[in-house]
Design an enzyme around this catalytic site. Sequence first.
Site, PDB file in Angstrom:
ATOM      1  N   HIS A 146       0.725  -1.238   0.097  1.00 60.52           N
ATOM      2  CA  HIS A 146       0.113   0.071   0.109  1.00 60.52           C
ATOM      3  C   HIS A 146       1.030   1.112  -0.052  1.00 60.52           C
ATOM      4  CE1 HIS A 146      -3.395   2.476   1.706  1.00 60.52           C
ATOM      5  NE2 HIS A 146      -2.415   3.277   2.232  1.00 60.52           N
ATOM      6  N   GLU A 147       1.860   1.422   0.873  1.00 58.95           N
ATOM      7  CA  GLU A 147       2.669   2.292   0.909  1.00 58.95           C
ATOM      8  C   GLU A 147       3.492   2.444  -0.287  1.00 58.95           C
ATOM      9  OE1 GLU A 147       2.115   4.372   3.214  1.00 58.95           O
ATOM     10  OE2 GLU A 147       0.878   3.154   4.359  1.00 58.95           O
ATOM     11  N   HIS A 150       1.324   4.345  -2.916  1.00 57.32           N
ATOM     12  CA  HIS A 150       1.632   5.686  -2.836  1.00 57.32           C
ATOM     13  C   HIS A 150       2.905   6.162  -3.296  1.00 57.32           C
ATOM     14  CE1 HIS A 150      -1.811   6.827  -0.250  1.00 57.32           C
ATOM     15  NE2 HIS A 150      -1.465   5.751   0.599  1.00 57.32           N
ATOM     16  N   GLU A 225      -6.239   6.922  -1.305  1.00 57.56           N
ATOM     17  CA  GLU A 225      -6.311   5.551  -0.485  1.00 57.56           C
ATOM     18  C   GLU A 225      -6.687   4.306  -1.258  1.00 57.56           C
ATOM     19  OE1 GLU A 225      -4.595   5.443   2.512  1.00 57.56           O
ATOM     20  OE2 GLU A 225      -3.751   7.332   2.274  1.00 57.56           O
TER      21      GLU A 225
END
Length: 295
Positions: A146-147, A150, A225
Amino acid sequence: MRRILLFLGTNLAVLVLLSIVAHLFGVDVWAASRGYGGMGPLLIFAAVIGMGGSLISLALSKWMAKMTTGAQVIAQPSNDAERWLLDTVRRHAQAAGIGMPEVAVYDAPEMNAFATGASRNHALVAVSTGLLHGMDRDQVSAVLGHEIGHVANGDMVTLALIQGVLNTFVIFLARIVGRMVDSWLSGGRDDRGGGIGYFIIVIVLEIIFGLFASMIVMAFSRYREFRADAAGAKLAGRERMISALQRLGASYGESTLPKNMQAFGISGHLASGLKRLFMSHPPLAERIEALRRAG
C-alpha cells in the site's frame, strides 16, 4: 496518516512564515496595492508564496518525518525481521518500477505506516513497532505494498502541486476580498492596503478560504487511499490487503494520537456530515468493499 499531517503542518508553517516575511519587507503591501489596477503582480506574488510553501514542505517531508516520529532508518539489517522488511520493500519497489526507498522503523504502539519523499525514486517507507508486532507477515507485506503504491503513484508530488495551486488562490482571493472589506470598513478611504486592519482581515480570510481548500485536499487524499489499496492488493495479494485492513479495524481505539488528529488515522474512523469532508482516509469498511468489488 502521518504523511498527510506532516505535509499539511509543514506547509502551513512555511506559508505563514513567508507571509510574515513578505509583510515585514513590504512585498505584501506592494502586491495588495495592485489588487484592482493590475492583478498580474498580485497573482505572481500569490503563486510564489503559495507554490513556494508547498514545494518547500515537499522537500522537507522526509526530514520532518524522521524528526517528528523518531524513525530509525535500517542501513544494515541487524536481525531476521529487518532483513525480511528490507527484502519485502525491495521486492515491491522493483515490481512497481521505482527506486529502492529508505526503510525505517519508529516506536509507537498503534499499527501504522507511512511513505513520504520528494520523488518516486528517493522516498521513505516507515512502519511502527506496533504494526510489526500486531500483524503477521502477510498483512505487513500488504501494508508495505500500500505504501509503495503511494510512492509509485506519485501521491506526495501530486498533493504538493494541488496544495500549491490552492495556496495560490487562497492568498490571491484573501487579498482581493481583504482590500474590498478594508475599504468598506474605512468608509472608502484608500490606504493602498497597507494598514494593520487590512493585514488582520487577510489573515482571517486566509483561514476561512484555507478550510475550503483543505476539503479539496482531503477529497484527493481519500481518493488516493483507494488507489494505494489497489496497489497493495496487486503487489501482495487482494486477500492479504483485505486481511490487513480488517486487522486495522480490529485495533480500533488503540491509537495514541490526540483526539483532534484521530480522524486522519490509517484506520479511517467513521464520520458523517461536515466531519467527513475533512477525513484524509475513507472508512475501512468502504475500502474493503472497494477491494472486494474490484476482485
